[in-house]
Structure formats: structure tokens, C-alpha cells
Design an enzyme around this catalytic site. Structure first.
Site, PDB file in Angstrom:
ATOM      1  N   HIS A  20       0.750  -1.330  -0.002  1.00 11.81           N
ATOM      2  CA  HIS A  20      -0.020  -0.093   0.032  1.00 11.81           C
ATOM      3  C   HIS A  20       0.789   1.435  -0.110  1.00 11.81           C
ATOM      4  O   HIS A  20       1.293   1.566   0.883  1.00 11.81           O
ATOM      5  CB  HIS A  20      -1.013   0.025   1.221  1.00 11.81           C
ATOM      6  CG  HIS A  20      -1.672   1.418   1.363  1.00 11.81           C
ATOM      7  ND1 HIS A  20      -2.115   1.829   2.742  1.00 11.81           N
ATOM      8  CD2 HIS A  20      -2.324   1.953   0.312  1.00 11.81           C
ATOM      9  CE1 HIS A  20      -3.095   2.731   2.402  1.00 11.81           C
ATOM     10  NE2 HIS A  20      -3.116   2.914   0.991  1.00 11.81           N
ATOM     11  N   ASN A  23      -0.512   8.460  -1.316  1.00 10.80           N
ATOM     12  CA  ASN A  23      -0.739   9.469  -2.384  1.00 10.80           C
ATOM     13  C   ASN A  23      -0.087  10.734  -1.962  1.00 10.80           C
ATOM     14  O   ASN A  23      -0.505  11.193  -0.908  1.00 10.80           O
ATOM     15  CB  ASN A  23      -2.167   9.369  -2.748  1.00 10.80           C
ATOM     16  CG  ASN A  23      -2.387  10.187  -4.139  1.00 10.80           C
ATOM     17  OD1 ASN A  23      -1.541  10.225  -4.853  1.00 10.80           O
ATOM     18  ND2 ASN A  23      -3.572  10.854  -4.245  1.00 10.80           N
ATOM     19  N   ASN A  70      -4.690   3.531   7.648  1.00 11.32           N
ATOM     20  CA  ASN A  70      -6.585   3.853   7.648  1.00 11.32           C
ATOM     21  C   ASN A  70      -7.313   3.432   8.664  1.00 11.32           C
ATOM     22  O   ASN A  70      -8.549   3.991   8.798  1.00 11.32           O
ATOM     23  CB  ASN A  70      -7.060   3.399   6.379  1.00 11.32           C
ATOM     24  CG  ASN A  70      -6.547   4.472   5.138  1.00 11.32           C
ATOM     25  OD1 ASN A  70      -6.578   5.611   5.311  1.00 11.32           O
ATOM     26  ND2 ASN A  70      -6.303   3.925   3.956  1.00 11.32           N
TER      27      ASN A  70
END
Length: 163
Positions: A20, A23, A70
Site C-alpha cells: 500500500h 498518495n 486507515n
């Protein structure tokens, strides 16, 4: 994203791991490398080594919705929306409080606009579906903003206007 679901669809689930990137990937230093219950130690070692050749910092985690970042971030962002929705503070005051009070580079509502309200909405739904914990349930305001097409910076309007 359930990495084991992806692995189960292959002929070699032992060779599947999650990688992962954050960004924007060329700038962000962190990468979460995720192992499933079927991942071989060799696959994990090779995946980690690959990411390190890119000059990234690796954190390892189990295959769980949201991984590390997250799993912690989504409840925080959803609570910021709940505070706004309840009229506790304005969007500007919520963002300023977190920026100056915790020395964060941006407040939660600005971050939501950057990430995308739709992205956050679907991550929250996925985590809620897995854990059945209310902290992951997207608040009504987020759902309505997504339905209205107010997705954040990518469309020019979210919690703030970018036109």
C-alpha cells in the site's frame, strides 16, 4: 481491500502480499506491506526488499481492513464530520484546531477533500462491514455529500470550494 480475497483468486496464494503506497506515491515515504494468513515468509521478505529498493520506509501489518494508517485515520476523519454535523464548530475551526493544536500539516476536513470524500466513504463502509463498530460508520453528512457529487478537490468542491 481484503488481500486474502485477491490471493484466493490466484493459483499461488502463498505468493500474494499487499503493498500500500500513499498518495502521491513519489513523495510519500511510507509503504504498508501486508501479509495474509497464506503469505509465505519468502514473499513477505521479497516484497519488503522491493519496497526498500524504492527508498521507502516499510511498516508491516496483518491483512485487516484499513491496514494501520486507515484503521486509525478513518475514525478520526469521520469524527471530524460528526463534529461539524452536530454544529460543535465550523469547518475552519475544526481544521485550525487540529493543525495548530496537534501540529498537523492539514486539518481533517481539508484532508478529506484531498483524499476524496467518496474514497473515505467507501473505506468507512468496508471497515464497518468487517468490524461492525460504529466508529467506522460514515455519518449521514458524508453520504449526502458523496451523493451530491461533492467529492473534494478532484471535482472542485467538498467541505471547501476549489474553483
Amino acid at each position: 481491500i481484503c488481500i486474502m480475497e485477491i490471493a484466493a483468486a490466484t493459483q499461488r496464494p502463498d505468493r500474494v502480499i499487499g503493498i500500500h503506497f500513499f498518495n502521491p506515491a513519489p513523495i510519500m515515504k511510507l509503504v504498508e506491506v501486508t501479509r495474509t494468513i497464506a503469505s509465505s515468509p519468502e514473499a513477505v521478505t521479497q516484497g519488503r526488499a522491493f519496497v526498500e529498493t524504492l527508498g521507502k520506509t516499510v511498516v508491516m501489518c496483518q491483512d485487516t481492513p484499513g491496514f494501520i494508517v486507515n484503521r486509525l485515520l478513518i475514525p478520526y476523519l469521520l469524527d471530524a464530520i460528526r463534529i461539524l454535523e452536530a454544529g460543535v464548530a465550523t469547518r475552519e475551526d475544526i481544521d485550525t484546531a487540529m493543525e495548530l493544536g496537534l501540529n498537523l500539516p492539514m486539518g481533517p476536513l481539508r484532508l478529506l477533500d484531498l483524499v476524496g470524500l467518496d474514497t473515505t466513504y467507501y473505506i468507512g463502509l468496508s471497515q464497518f462491514d468487517e468490524f461492525r463498530e460504529s466508529r467506522f460508520a460514515p455519518p449521514p453528512l458524508l453520504k449526502r455529500m458523496v451523493l451530491a457529487g461533492r467529492l473534494g478537490r478532484k471535482v472542485g468542491r467538498g467541505f471547501y470550494d476549489y474553483k
